[in-house]
Design a protein around this motif. Structure first.
Motif, PDB file in Angstrom:
ATOM      1  N   THR A  65       0.837  -1.190   0.000  1.00  0.00           N
ATOM      2  CA  THR A  65       0.000   0.000   0.000  1.00  0.00           C
ATOM      3  C   THR A  65       0.873   1.241   0.000  1.00  0.00           C
ATOM      4  OG1 THR A  65      -1.904   1.032   1.083  1.00  0.00           O
ATOM      5  CG2 THR A  65      -0.193   0.128   2.528  1.00  0.00           C
ATOM      6  N   PHE A  71      -1.296   6.088  -4.141  1.00  0.00           N
ATOM      7  CA  PHE A  71      -0.540   4.847  -4.024  1.00  0.00           C
ATOM      8  C   PHE A  71       0.913   5.089  -4.423  1.00  0.00           C
ATOM      9  CE2 PHE A  71       0.963   0.825  -5.965  1.00  0.00           C
ATOM     10  CZ  PHE A  71       0.846  -0.012  -4.870  1.00  0.00           C
ATOM     11  N   ALA A 116      -2.299  -5.857  -3.567  1.00  0.00           N
ATOM     12  CA  ALA A 116      -2.111  -4.418  -3.748  1.00  0.00           C
ATOM     13  C   ALA A 116      -3.361  -3.695  -3.266  1.00  0.00           C
ATOM     14  CB  ALA A 116      -1.853  -4.091  -5.213  1.00  0.00           C
ATOM     15  N   VAL A 118      -4.854  -0.127  -3.392  1.00  0.00           N
ATOM     16  CA  VAL A 118      -4.567   1.060  -4.204  1.00  0.00           C
ATOM     17  C   VAL A 118      -5.569   2.179  -3.919  1.00  0.00           C
ATOM     18  CG1 VAL A 118      -4.263   1.944  -6.537  1.00  0.00           C
ATOM     19  CG2 VAL A 118      -3.632  -0.424  -6.006  1.00  0.00           C
ATOM     20  N   ALA A 122      -2.097   5.623  -9.341  1.00  0.00           N
ATOM     21  CA  ALA A 122      -1.019   4.646  -9.526  1.00  0.00           C
ATOM     22  C   ALA A 122      -0.486   4.878 -10.937  1.00  0.00           C
ATOM     23  CB  ALA A 122      -1.543   3.224  -9.369  1.00  0.00           C
ATOM     24  N   ALA A 130       1.692  -2.363  -8.465  1.00  0.00           N
ATOM     25  CA  ALA A 130       0.376  -2.931  -8.176  1.00  0.00           C
ATOM     26  C   ALA A 130       0.116  -4.162  -9.030  1.00  0.00           C
ATOM     27  CB  ALA A 130      -0.709  -1.878  -8.403  1.00  0.00           C
ATOM     28  N   CYS A 133       1.337  -7.700  -8.110  1.00  0.00           N
ATOM     29  CA  CYS A 133       0.719  -8.422  -6.993  1.00  0.00           C
ATOM     30  C   CYS A 133      -0.337  -9.414  -7.489  1.00  0.00           C
ATOM     31  CB  CYS A 133       0.088  -7.435  -6.014  1.00  0.00           C
ATOM     32  SG  CYS A 133       1.289  -6.385  -5.165  1.00  0.00           S
ATOM     33  N   ARG A 136      -5.591  -7.405  -6.419  1.00  0.00           N
ATOM     34  CA  ARG A 136      -5.526  -5.942  -6.442  1.00  0.00           C
ATOM     35  C   ARG A 136      -6.908  -5.363  -6.153  1.00  0.00           C
ATOM     36  NH1 ARG A 136      -2.661  -8.246 -10.525  1.00  0.00           N
ATOM     37  NH2 ARG A 136      -4.413  -8.109 -11.996  1.00  0.00           N
TER      38      ARG A 136
END
Length: 263
Positions: A65, A71, A116, A118, A122, A130, A133, A136
């Motif tokens: 995070t 983010f 992630a 968010v 981003a 992100a 991952c 999300r």
């Protein structure tokens, strides 16, 4: 504030750009340069590698995070320019690019399930972090953007393009990359960039709703399944040339720098 996001790990004494918190088998990594939009600097890449390379087998869920409103607003442009001013051939950018690839690969291949979380924007490198991952979740006000072409750079950071094409599809990725337009959360959900969208004040609950059942699953089964999913996804990338990302970024940045300084 959810206990996941309280500072207190021993790592906090040595990490310059992150805060970490361990709550049982859940480790949270918070990008923690909010006054700069959590931009990805060389120091942040080093900090991320320090944490991600640890691979504590008792960590079952890893949450990524960012502190503050956003983010991550992408790479540190001032540091990028400094690399070129110091060495116009782009060697500093090349070194940074190798670290970026290692960070994103470490997130994808981590033994824990990575999530992630968010909020806000981003952008560029933040988009890549992100996307690396497994799961999300984004706030309904979150946006994603790939601005590299507008900056005179290729979209070549951390292996982003092959991951994005694998998750989204080539036609949609082509439009996002070439236009550089902001992608709102609901559209990101439709493209599978996000798997869930919630109000910002429900982000912690959404993370918990994913984490709790994962903690009840058989640890060997989860880890083998994640390895299988990664292997099958990688096999669909018939020609993953992202290993060349650092070289491409350095070469183009060096050429653009040369053109601008010799006008």
């Amino acid at each position: 504030m959810n206990a996941l996001f309280l500072s207190g790990d021993p790592d906090d004494r040595i990490l310059k750009t992150l805060r970490t918190h361990r709550q049982g088998p859940v480790l949270t990594i918070e990008l923690n340069v909010p006054e700069q939009g959590n931009v990805v600097s060389e120091a942040m890449l080093d900090d991320l590698l320090t944490v991600l390379d640890d691979q504590d087998p008792s960590v079952r869920v890893l949450v990524m995070t960012g502190a503050g409103q956003d983010f991550c607003l992408g790479g540190d442009r001032d540091e990028f320019a400094g690399h070129l001013a110091h060495d116009a051939t782009g060697n500093g950018i090349r070194v940074s690019g190798v670290k970026a690839r290692r960070v994103c690969d470490a997130l994808t291949s981590h033994s824990a399930v990575t999530i992630a979380r968010v909020q806000g924007r981003a952008i560029g490198a933040g988009f890549a972090l992100a996307l690396a991952c497994d799961l999300r979740v984004g706030a309904d006000t979150a946006t994603f953007r790939l601005p590299e072409l507008a900056l005179g750079l290729p979209t070549a950071w951390g292996g982003l393009l092959p991951r994005l094409i694998s998750e989204v599809g080539a036609a949609s990725v082509r439009e996002l990359v070439l236009t550089g337009r902001p992608l709102p959360a609901q559209e990101a959900l439709g493209l599978s960039i996000l798997q869930r969208v919630v109000p910002e004040d429900a982000l912690d609950d959404a993370v918990d709703e994913w984490a709790k059942p994962l903690l009840r699953r058989s640890l060997p089964a989860v880890r083998v399944t994640k390895t299988l999913l990664n292997s099958l996804t990688a096999s669909t990338r018939l020609a993953d040339a992202s290993v060349l990302d650092p070289e491409l970024m350095a070469a183009v940045a060096s050429e653009v720098h040369h053109m601008r300084t010799t006008r």
